[in-house]
Design an enzyme around this catalytic site. Structure first.
Site, PDB file in Angstrom:
ATOM      1  N   HIS A 237       0.856  -1.188   0.000  1.00  0.00           N
ATOM      2  CA  HIS A 237       0.000   0.000   0.000  1.00  0.00           C
ATOM      3  C   HIS A 237       0.891   1.237   0.000  1.00  0.00           C
ATOM      4  CE1 HIS A 237      -3.911  -1.900   1.784  1.00  0.00           C
ATOM      5  NE2 HIS A 237      -3.380  -2.647   0.836  1.00  0.00           N
TER       6      HIS A 237
ATOM      7  N   GLU B 142       1.061   3.875   1.864  1.00  0.00           N
ATOM      8  CA  GLU B 142       1.631   4.274   3.157  1.00  0.00           C
ATOM      9  C   GLU B 142       2.822   3.404   3.536  1.00  0.00           C
ATOM     10  OE1 GLU B 142      -2.932   4.644   3.740  1.00  0.00           O
ATOM     11  OE2 GLU B 142      -1.553   3.516   2.479  1.00  0.00           O
TER      12      GLU B 142
ATOM     13  N   CYS C 202      -6.009   2.179   6.020  1.00  0.00           N
ATOM     14  CA  CYS C 202      -6.671   0.942   6.440  1.00  0.00           C
ATOM     15  C   CYS C 202      -6.037   0.467   7.749  1.00  0.00           C
ATOM     16  CB  CYS C 202      -6.512  -0.124   5.351  1.00  0.00           C
ATOM     17  SG  CYS C 202      -4.811  -0.751   5.179  1.00  0.00           S
TER      18      CYS C 202
ATOM     19  N   CYS D 299      -2.195  -0.262   7.449  1.00  0.00           N
ATOM     20  CA  CYS D 299      -1.400   0.952   7.342  1.00  0.00           C
ATOM     21  C   CYS D 299      -1.458   1.782   8.614  1.00  0.00           C
ATOM     22  CB  CYS D 299      -1.854   1.756   6.131  1.00  0.00           C
ATOM     23  SG  CYS D 299      -1.522   0.891   4.576  1.00  0.00           S
TER      24      CYS D 299
END
Length: 142
Positions: free
Chosen positions: A46, A48, A76, A79
């Site tokens: 992801h 991040e 999420c 993260c």
């Protein structure tokens, strides 16, 4: 946040869900990331996570206590947990994520009272632009 949006555009151009993130320390960008989980076959890739990894390498520490994270969409749970473990000083994000957000929308991982790290949170920064790029991505896929 403009740079995070540019990162989100890179994800979009690659056919990924358009989320972008940047880590800033001492007024300079030390980490950039955009979603790559599809292209890299990596569920942890992801925006991040990628930005945090790059920042850790550039800062020379897994703790990013003097750093701020800017991300286009509310993180999420994965993260959000990484942000807490990195000891980010401030989290700034654009649009809420009612389906998976773990700052305030669905869960409250960041600044949970039982965790040992608290950070400043600012949401809604360029929220319309941040939401639009994701919404357009999903409109085109339907």
């Amino acid at each position: 946040m403009d740079e995070a949006l540019r990162c989100a555009q890179r994800a979009l151009d690659a056919g990924e869900v358009p989320v972008g993130a940047v880590v800033v320390c001492a007024a300079r960008i030390v980490g950039r990331g955009w979603n790559r989980n599809i292209s890299e076959h990596d569920p942890t890739a992801h925006a991040e996570i990628i930005a945090l990894r790059e920042a850790g390498r550039n800062v020379g520490n897994h703790r990013l206590v003097d750093c701020d994270l800017f991300v286009t969409i509310e993180p999420c749970s994965m993260c959000a947990g990484a942000v807490v473990h990195a000891r980010i000083r401030r989290l700034v994000y654009g649009a809420d994520d009612p389906k998976a957000g773990a700052v305030r929308s669905l869960l409250q991982v960041v600044n949970h009272p039982r965790l040992n790290h608290q950070m400043v949170i600012r949401s809604g920064v360029l929220a319309a632009r941040c939401a639009e790029i994701v919404q357009e991505f999903f409109r085109q896929r339907r």
